[in-house]
Motif scaffolding. Structure first.
Motif, PDB file in Angstrom:
ATOM      1  N   GLU A 203     -50.289 -72.219-133.302  1.00  0.00           N
ATOM      2  CA  GLU A 203     -49.163 -73.007-132.790  1.00  0.00           C
ATOM      3  C   GLU A 203     -49.082 -74.367-133.481  1.00  0.00           C
ATOM      4  OE1 GLU A 203     -50.025 -73.102-128.662  1.00  0.00           O
ATOM      5  OE2 GLU A 203     -49.117 -71.134-128.238  1.00  0.00           O
ATOM      6  N   LYS A 204     -50.233 -74.920-133.859  1.00  0.00           N
ATOM      7  CA  LYS A 204     -50.255 -76.248-134.450  1.00  0.00           C
ATOM      8  C   LYS A 204     -50.103 -76.235-135.973  1.00  0.00           C
ATOM      9  CE  LYS A 204     -53.134 -78.349-130.826  1.00  0.00           C
ATOM     10  NZ  LYS A 204     -54.397 -79.076-130.540  1.00  0.00           N
ATOM     11  N   LEU A 205     -50.568 -75.158-136.620  1.00  0.00           N
ATOM     12  CA  LEU A 205     -50.656 -75.180-138.079  1.00  0.00           C
ATOM     13  C   LEU A 205     -49.765 -74.173-138.800  1.00  0.00           C
ATOM     14  CD1 LEU A 205     -54.528 -75.611-138.474  1.00  0.00           C
ATOM     15  CD2 LEU A 205     -52.779 -77.376-138.657  1.00  0.00           C
ATOM     16  N   GLU A 206     -49.322 -73.150-138.100  1.00  0.00           N
ATOM     17  CA  GLU A 206     -48.462 -72.153-138.745  1.00  0.00           C
ATOM     18  C   GLU A 206     -46.990 -72.552-138.606  1.00  0.00           C
ATOM     19  OE1 GLU A 206     -49.424 -69.616-140.477  1.00  0.00           O
ATOM     20  OE2 GLU A 206     -51.421 -68.986-139.790  1.00  0.00           O
ATOM     21  N   ARG A 207     -46.193 -72.245-139.614  1.00  0.00           N
ATOM     22  CA  ARG A 207     -44.749 -72.504-139.509  1.00  0.00           C
ATOM     23  C   ARG A 207     -44.124 -71.621-138.440  1.00  0.00           C
ATOM     24  NH1 ARG A 207     -45.543 -72.830-145.225  1.00  0.00           N
ATOM     25  NH2 ARG A 207     -45.093 -74.935-146.012  1.00  0.00           N
ATOM     26  N   ASP A 208     -44.590 -70.373-138.369  1.00  0.00           N
ATOM     27  CA  ASP A 208     -44.109 -69.433-137.351  1.00  0.00           C
ATOM     28  C   ASP A 208     -45.324 -68.780-136.703  1.00  0.00           C
ATOM     29  OD1 ASP A 208     -42.963 -67.552-135.752  1.00  0.00           O
ATOM     30  OD2 ASP A 208     -41.984 -66.417-137.361  1.00  0.00           O
ATOM     31  N   PRO A 209     -45.786 -69.305-135.550  1.00  0.00           N
ATOM     32  CA  PRO A 209     -46.996 -68.781-134.915  1.00  0.00           C
ATOM     33  C   PRO A 209     -46.929 -67.284-134.612  1.00  0.00           C
ATOM     34  CG  PRO A 209     -46.342 -70.851-133.903  1.00  0.00           C
ATOM     35  CD  PRO A 209     -45.218 -70.445-134.805  1.00  0.00           C
ATOM     36  N   ALA A 210     -45.718 -66.761-134.382  1.00  0.00           N
ATOM     37  CA  ALA A 210     -45.589 -65.333-134.079  1.00  0.00           C
ATOM     38  C   ALA A 210     -45.813 -64.474-135.317  1.00  0.00           C
ATOM     39  CB  ALA A 210     -44.210 -65.049-133.488  1.00  0.00           C
ATOM     40  N   ASN A 211     -45.618 -65.057-136.504  1.00  0.00           N
ATOM     41  CA  ASN A 211     -45.831 -64.342-137.767  1.00  0.00           C
ATOM     42  C   ASN A 211     -46.666 -65.215-138.694  1.00  0.00           C
ATOM     43  OD1 ASN A 211     -43.956 -61.867-137.482  1.00  0.00           O
ATOM     44  ND2 ASN A 211     -42.631 -63.604-136.938  1.00  0.00           N
ATOM     45  N   PRO A 212     -47.943 -65.362-138.383  1.00  0.00           N
ATOM     46  CA  PRO A 212     -48.795 -66.291-139.135  1.00  0.00           C
ATOM     47  C   PRO A 212     -48.940 -65.890-140.595  1.00  0.00           C
ATOM     48  CG  PRO A 212     -50.119 -64.878-137.724  1.00  0.00           C
ATOM     49  CD  PRO A 212     -48.691 -64.651-137.329  1.00  0.00           C
ATOM     50  N   GLU A 213     -49.023 -66.915-141.443  1.00  0.00           N
ATOM     51  CA  GLU A 213     -49.217 -66.659-142.872  1.00  0.00           C
ATOM     52  C   GLU A 213     -50.605 -67.075-143.335  1.00  0.00           C
ATOM     53  OE1 GLU A 213     -46.952 -69.317-145.484  1.00  0.00           O
ATOM     54  OE2 GLU A 213     -46.249 -70.369-143.674  1.00  0.00           O
ATOM     55  N   TYR A 214     -51.346 -67.761-142.501  1.00  0.00           N
ATOM     56  CA  TYR A 214     -52.683 -68.223-142.879  1.00  0.00           C
ATOM     57  C   TYR A 214     -53.781 -67.570-142.029  1.00  0.00           C
ATOM     58  CZ  TYR A 214     -50.097 -71.867-145.362  1.00  0.00           C
ATOM     59  OH  TYR A 214     -49.237 -72.541-146.190  1.00  0.00           O
ATOM     60  N   ILE A 215     -53.733 -67.805-140.720  1.00  0.00           N
ATOM     61  CA  ILE A 215     -54.790 -67.303-139.828  1.00  0.00           C
ATOM     62  C   ILE A 215     -54.379 -65.904-139.365  1.00  0.00           C
ATOM     63  CG2 ILE A 215     -56.174 -67.779-137.783  1.00  0.00           C
ATOM     64  CD1 ILE A 215     -55.125 -70.707-137.997  1.00  0.00           C
ATOM     65  N   LEU A 216     -54.995 -64.900-139.959  1.00  0.00           N
ATOM     66  CA  LEU A 216     -54.577 -63.522-139.731  1.00  0.00           C
ATOM     67  C   LEU A 216     -55.579 -62.752-138.880  1.00  0.00           C
ATOM     68  CD1 LEU A 216     -53.270 -62.634-143.321  1.00  0.00           C
ATOM     69  CD2 LEU A 216     -52.050 -63.734-141.408  1.00  0.00           C
ATOM     70  N   THR A 217     -55.102 -61.663-138.302  1.00  0.00           N
ATOM     71  CA  THR A 217     -55.924 -60.787-137.471  1.00  0.00           C
ATOM     72  C   THR A 217     -56.164 -59.469-138.186  1.00  0.00           C
ATOM     73  OG1 THR A 217     -54.961 -61.718-135.446  1.00  0.00           O
ATOM     74  CG2 THR A 217     -56.085 -59.583-135.260  1.00  0.00           C
ATOM     75  N   LYS A 218     -57.409 -59.071-138.258  1.00  0.00           N
ATOM     76  CA  LYS A 218     -57.741 -57.710-138.713  1.00  0.00           C
ATOM     77  C   LYS A 218     -58.021 -56.915-137.446  1.00  0.00           C
ATOM     78  CE  LYS A 218     -60.457 -55.089-142.059  1.00  0.00           C
ATOM     79  NZ  LYS A 218     -59.273 -54.673-142.822  1.00  0.00           N
ATOM     80  N   TRP A 219     -57.053 -56.092-137.062  1.00  0.00           N
ATOM     81  CA  TRP A 219     -57.096 -55.431-135.774  1.00  0.00           C
ATOM     82  C   TRP A 219     -58.379 -54.633-135.590  1.00  0.00           C
ATOM     83  CZ3 TRP A 219     -53.989 -57.504-132.559  1.00  0.00           C
ATOM     84  CH2 TRP A 219     -52.783 -58.049-133.011  1.00  0.00           C
ATOM     85  N   GLY A 220     -58.995 -54.843-134.438  1.00  0.00           N
ATOM     86  CA  GLY A 220     -60.232 -54.151-134.109  1.00  0.00           C
ATOM     87  C   GLY A 220     -61.465 -54.786-134.710  1.00  0.00           C
ATOM     88  N   VAL A 221     -61.287 -55.843-135.525  1.00  0.00           N
ATOM     89  CA  VAL A 221     -62.434 -56.482-136.180  1.00  0.00           C
ATOM     90  C   VAL A 221     -62.523 -57.959-135.808  1.00  0.00           C
ATOM     91  CG1 VAL A 221     -63.605 -56.956-138.360  1.00  0.00           C
ATOM     92  CG2 VAL A 221     -62.234 -54.864-138.100  1.00  0.00           C
TER      93      VAL A 221
END
Length: 228
Positions: A203-221
């Protein structure tokens, strides 16, 4: 040594915490209600705050939110209740850690040491001062953050988490690993702590928190910082 502010309306508890922390070499200031917490945090330079959840005038959550408007000092919340929702709300309001009464004073000391160590309050860091990725920049000496050149207020744990990701782009960290590396101790398996902090960082660092371009999720990991 670090300067710590302890705020709780249980004066006997405050006296005990003050006694034990002063024996460890800390400088300790005290108060007994939420308004006093905000006032003292605004006037003094503290390395860490310990706030009770249920206090007169304004409660610990309100005090925490008001303090977060002008300070990123680490905050440990204390409460007599153990519900998970209380913990999540506390993190949402900007707390860095959470302890349920009654607690072991040795554990409190351990958590204080871990937080201060990660915050850089008790030792100097010998790594590069500034690290960046895309539009995000951190200064690890000043504990400051910027997005697109504009200053962003991060809490102590948010900063530590982002610094870890920035220093290791592409590396995927499980929630358990992040709890151990950032919080510095076992957090009783409450992995939602990590999720809350990641969401706040987005929310603080991404331009679009719903579609992050930096802090990503690897699902299940877990989570990772995307390579440039």
């Amino acid at each position: 040594m670090a300067k710590i502010l302890v705020i709780d309306d249980e004066k006997i508890l405050v006296k005990g915490i003050k006694f034990n922390l002063e024996n460890e070499g800390y400088e300790v200031d005290v108060g007994y209600d939420g308004e006093e917490a905000v006032e003292k945090a605004g006037r003094g330079r503290y390395d860490l705050l310990i706030l009770d959840l249920m206090m007169p005038k304004i409660d610990g959550l309100q005090a925490c939110m008001q303090i977060r408007e002008f300070s990123t000092v680490p905050i440990i919340m204390l409460t007599a209740r153990s519900e998970d929702t209380d913990k999540i709300i506390g993190f949402e309001c900007g707390a860095d850690d959470y302890m349920t009464k009654p607690f072991n004073i040795l554990e409190l000391k351990s958590r204080i040491r871990a937080i201060l160590r990660r915050a850089g309050s008790t030792e100097k860091k010998e790594r590069a001062s500034r690290i960046g990725h895309g539009s995000i920049l951190l200064d690890t000496d000043e504990r400051a953050a910027w997005k697109d050149g504009k200053a962003v207020d991060l809490t102590a744990k948010e900063f530590d988490l982002m610094e870890l990701l920035l220093r290791n782009p592409g590396r995927v960290y499980s929630r358990e690993n992040l709890l151990n590396l950032v919080w510095g101790y076992e957090y009783v398996g409450d992995y939602r702590t990590v999720d809350v902090h990641v969401r706040r960082l987005r929310e603080k660092l991404e331009r679009d928190p719903a579609n992050p371009e930096y802090i990503l999720t690897k699902w299940g990991v877990g989570y990772y910082l995307k390579h440039t």
